[in-house]
Enzyme design. Sequence first.
Site, short mmCIF file in Angstrom:
data_model
loop_
_atom_site.label_atom_id
_atom_site.label_comp_id
_atom_site.label_asym_id
_atom_site.label_seq_id
_atom_site.Cartn_x
_atom_site.Cartn_y
_atom_site.Cartn_z
NE ARG A 196 41.24 -24.79 -8.59
CZ ARG A 196 41.92 -25.92 -8.49
NH1 ARG A 196 43.03 -25.97 -7.78
NH2 ARG A 196 41.48 -27.02 -9.05
CB THR B 127 46.19 -19.82 -14.85
OG1 THR B 127 45.05 -19.29 -14.15
CG2 THR B 127 46.20 -19.31 -16.28
CG ASP C 30 34.09 -28.57 -8.78
OD1 ASP C 30 33.39 -28.00 -7.92
OD2 ASP C 30 34.71 -27.95 -9.66
CG ASP D 285 30.68 -28.49 -10.41
OD1 ASP D 285 30.09 -27.39 -10.44
OD2 ASP D 285 31.59 -28.80 -11.21
C1 PRP Z 1 37.30 -24.50 -5.24
C2 PRP Z 1 37.29 -24.62 -3.73
C3 PRP Z 1 38.29 -23.57 -3.32
C4 PRP Z 1 39.30 -23.63 -4.43
C5 PRP Z 1 40.49 -24.40 -3.94
O1 PRP Z 1 36.53 -23.44 -5.66
O2 PRP Z 1 36.02 -24.45 -3.18
O3 PRP Z 1 37.73 -22.27 -3.21
O4 PRP Z 1 38.69 -24.31 -5.52
O5 PRP Z 1 41.50 -24.39 -4.89
P1 PRP Z 1 42.90 -23.67 -4.65
O6 PRP Z 1 43.34 -24.03 -3.28
O7 PRP Z 1 43.78 -24.26 -5.73
O8 PRP Z 1 42.70 -22.19 -4.83
P2 PRP Z 1 36.21 -23.16 -7.21
O9 PRP Z 1 37.21 -22.21 -7.79
O10 PRP Z 1 36.02 -24.46 -7.92
O11 PRP Z 1 34.87 -22.34 -7.14
P3 PRP Z 1 33.41 -22.80 -6.60
O12 PRP Z 1 33.48 -22.87 -5.11
O13 PRP Z 1 32.54 -21.68 -7.07
O14 PRP Z 1 33.05 -24.11 -7.22
N1 URA Z 2 38.56 -27.48 -5.87
C1 URA Z 2 37.73 -28.53 -5.67
O1 URA Z 2 36.52 -28.36 -5.55
N2 URA Z 2 38.27 -29.77 -5.59
C2 URA Z 2 39.58 -30.00 -5.70
O2 URA Z 2 40.01 -31.17 -5.61
C3 URA Z 2 40.43 -28.90 -5.92
C4 URA Z 2 39.89 -27.64 -5.99
#
Ligand code: PRP
Ligand code: URA
Length: 206
Positions: free
Chosen positions: A101, A105, A197, A200
């Site tokens: 994400r 944006t 997150d 993380d």
């Molecule tokens: C996080 C989570 C989802 C997404 C949710 O991933 O694991 O995939 O955000 O957000 P949304 O519903 O607004 O799309 P992230 O983009 O942080 O990537 P990661 O899993 O690599 O940490």
């Molecule tokens: N992605 C995450 O990991 N946590 C949130 O709260 C939203 C998006």
Amino acid sequence: MLTILDHPLIKHKLTLMRKKTASTKDFRQNLDEIAELMAYEVCRDLPLNEIPIETPVAPTTGYELSKEVIIVPILRAGVGLLDGIRELVPTAKVGFIGMYRDEETLEPHEYFAKFPSGMEDAIVMIVDPMLATGGSAVDAIEAVKKRGAKNIKLVNLVGAPEGVEAVQKAHPDVDIYLAALDEKLNENGYIVPGLGDAGDRIFGTK
Ligand code: PRP
Ligand code: URA
């Protein structure tokens, strides 16, 4: 259909994960345990074939899963749900979709996709701990539909009402399973109260 799996054990373990003091080890372990509990409920309606078998005592009718299950974690955080679900469905095949994400944006970007064959006839479970704006889930569902998937379940740990609405609007045919439906998104697109997150916290990257 939206199903909230508010089992006491799931609630207890999710509370441990939400605490900001939870270590990476404890966060991962609780996620793994919740994934197994969720899988049990998500698999409740899997179709079965009757098969004739013989026990040591007598012939009888047994059952086997009649459709293949394909689990598709959304990288990275979705990987945290994979082992727990595979414990319960060890015959499941696994596909991967990488999405991140954009922090400004909040738009999702696909950076990797690898799927097994047989998506058309399988039950495809897309898994990711967080359903925030719903952008990543909507795009991941689109990606599996492009490969022929018709029977799709979305399995998330924590969802925001905004994300649920976005998925229901774009893909009304997809069943959504959550361990908890939280209150809202904040101005940074994080789920409130949420758990921070997920990626993380699973991988210890912050
Ligand atoms: C996080 C989570 C989802 C997404 C949710 O991933 O694991 O995939 O955000 O957000 P949304 O519903 O607004 O799309 P992230 O983009 O942080 O990537 P990661 O899993 O690599 O940490
Ligand atoms: N992605 C995450 O990991 N946590 C949130 O709260 C939203 C998006």
